[in-house]
Design a protein around this motif. Structure first.
Motif, PDB file in Angstrom:
ATOM      1  N   LEU A 249       0.800  -1.284  -0.191  1.00  0.00           N
ATOM      2  CA  LEU A 249       0.037   0.134   0.285  1.00  0.00           C
ATOM      3  C   LEU A 249       0.701   1.244  -0.067  1.00  0.00           C
ATOM      4  O   LEU A 249       0.508   2.140  -0.806  1.00  0.00           O
ATOM      5  CB  LEU A 249      -0.861   0.441   1.485  1.00  0.00           C
ATOM      6  CG  LEU A 249      -2.247  -0.987   0.901  1.00  0.00           C
ATOM      7  CD1 LEU A 249      -2.977  -1.030   2.669  1.00  0.00           C
ATOM      8  CD2 LEU A 249      -2.940  -0.991   0.174  1.00  0.00           C
ATOM      9  N   LEU A 250       2.158   0.998   0.593  1.00  0.00           N
ATOM     10  CA  LEU A 250       3.147   2.735   1.005  1.00  0.00           C
ATOM     11  C   LEU A 250       3.588   2.737  -0.491  1.00  0.00           C
ATOM     12  O   LEU A 250       3.349   3.448  -1.222  1.00  0.00           O
ATOM     13  CB  LEU A 250       3.694   2.165   1.992  1.00  0.00           C
ATOM     14  CG  LEU A 250       3.329   2.580   2.701  1.00  0.00           C
ATOM     15  CD1 LEU A 250       4.590   2.230   4.327  1.00  0.00           C
ATOM     16  CD2 LEU A 250       2.770   4.316   3.392  1.00  0.00           C
TER      17      LEU A 250
ATOM     18  N   LEU B 111       2.363   1.495  -3.851  1.00  0.00           N
ATOM     19  CA  LEU B 111       0.730   1.989  -4.314  1.00  0.00           C
ATOM     20  C   LEU B 111       0.885   3.516  -4.139  1.00  0.00           C
ATOM     21  O   LEU B 111       1.214   4.376  -4.756  1.00  0.00           O
ATOM     22  CB  LEU B 111      -0.245   1.577  -4.673  1.00  0.00           C
ATOM     23  CG  LEU B 111      -0.196  -0.008  -5.149  1.00  0.00           C
ATOM     24  CD1 LEU B 111      -1.444  -0.653  -4.394  1.00  0.00           C
ATOM     25  CD2 LEU B 111      -0.258   0.546  -6.218  1.00  0.00           C
ATOM     26  N   LEU B 112       1.041   4.319  -2.763  1.00  0.00           N
ATOM     27  CA  LEU B 112       0.782   5.589  -2.622  1.00  0.00           C
ATOM     28  C   LEU B 112       1.977   6.583  -3.167  1.00  0.00           C
ATOM     29  O   LEU B 112       1.953   7.708  -3.647  1.00  0.00           O
ATOM     30  CB  LEU B 112       0.817   6.046  -1.008  1.00  0.00           C
ATOM     31  CG  LEU B 112       0.296   6.760  -0.698  1.00  0.00           C
ATOM     32  CD1 LEU B 112      -0.764   7.712  -0.690  1.00  0.00           C
ATOM     33  CD2 LEU B 112       0.424   7.024   1.309  1.00  0.00           C
ATOM     34  N   LEU B 113       3.027   6.164  -3.103  1.00  0.00           N
ATOM     35  CA  LEU B 113       4.503   6.175  -3.539  1.00  0.00           C
ATOM     36  C   LEU B 113       4.414   6.609  -5.125  1.00  0.00           C
ATOM     37  O   LEU B 113       4.886   7.637  -5.710  1.00  0.00           O
ATOM     38  CB  LEU B 113       5.710   5.949  -2.962  1.00  0.00           C
ATOM     39  CG  LEU B 113       7.080   6.306  -3.452  1.00  0.00           C
ATOM     40  CD1 LEU B 113       7.668   7.894  -3.051  1.00  0.00           C
ATOM     41  CD2 LEU B 113       7.925   5.094  -2.875  1.00  0.00           C
TER      42      LEU B 113
ATOM     43  N   ALA C  28       1.776   6.541  -6.807  1.00  0.00           N
ATOM     44  CA  ALA C  28       0.782   7.743  -7.380  1.00  0.00           C
ATOM     45  C   ALA C  28       1.103   8.828  -6.654  1.00  0.00           C
ATOM     46  O   ALA C  28       1.361  10.141  -8.449  1.00  0.00           O
ATOM     47  CB  ALA C  28      -0.535   7.442  -6.105  1.00  0.00           C
ATOM     48  N   GLY C  29       2.065   9.121  -6.246  1.00  0.00           N
ATOM     49  CA  GLY C  29       2.425  10.821  -6.264  1.00  0.00           C
ATOM     50  C   GLY C  29       3.698  11.408  -6.577  1.00  0.00           C
ATOM     51  O   GLY C  29       3.669  12.544  -7.397  1.00  0.00           O
TER      52      GLY C  29
END
Length: 185
Positions: free
Chosen positions: A19-20, A22-24, A26-27
């Motif tokens: 999840l982290l 994927l968040l990175l 996306a950023g």
């Protein structure tokens, strides 16, 4: 003490890491937008704020927004304290020499002598220089710093805003198309 973890507990760190990641990702993808720092102005398409400001070069003379109506103008916010204003100054000077539209200087939170000295040193491309010593009028325009530039049409409607130093590319790709629309109205 039991060391048997449930199957769900064993996968929890891996799921959290995924999840982290994927968040990175996306950023990183979102940061590719070259105009990500542009702040859309809520004033686009609305009347320019009314003002009455002193003229830098004429002690005691005040100019109102009504006096500028009737012809489009480019309002350029600058200050002698602003390093980026120095960067855009040659570009703005070249554009002002075209006399395509009146270029009005909006000197923000500057000392009178410092503003005069700056223009003497770098040249004065402005048709007129207004001063906002306290920054009170800047609030109405949504100005939060310098440089910022606004295109106001002949009816006093804000048609375009640019935050940051103007470049030749900004003028060619952004300002001139909007100015062409303004001129045909």
């Amino acid at each position: 003490m039991s060391t048997n973890k449930s199957p769900m507990m064993r996968w929890l760190p891996l799921v959290a890491f995924a999840l982290l990641a994927l968040l990175l990702l996306a950023g990183v993808i979102l940061s590719r937008d070259g105009n990500r720092e542009a702040l859309p102005s809520p004033l686009i398409g609305k009347p320019a704020p009314a003002f009455e400001l002193p003229v830098l070069h004429e002690a005691g003379r005040l100019v109102t927004s009504q006096e500028l109506a009737g012809e489009p103008y480019l309002l350029n916010v600058w200050g002698s304290w602003c390093p980026e204003c120095r960067v855009e100054h040659p570009v703005l000077t070249k554009f002002a020499e075209s006399k395509r539209v009146r270029v009005i200087g909006y000197n923000l939170k500057d000392e009178h002598a410092d503003a005069l000295k700056w223009l003497e040193q770098f040249g004065n491309p402005y048709w007129l220089v207004l001063t906002d010593y306290t920054g009170e009028n800047a609030i109405d325009w949504g100005i939060y710093g310098a440089p910022e530039t606004f295109l106001v049409d002949a009816d006093g409607i804000i048609r375009w805003k640019h935050v940051g130093p103007m470049s030749e590319a900004t003028i060619e790709q952004e300002l001139l198309p909007v100015l062409a629309e303004v001129e045909t109205r």
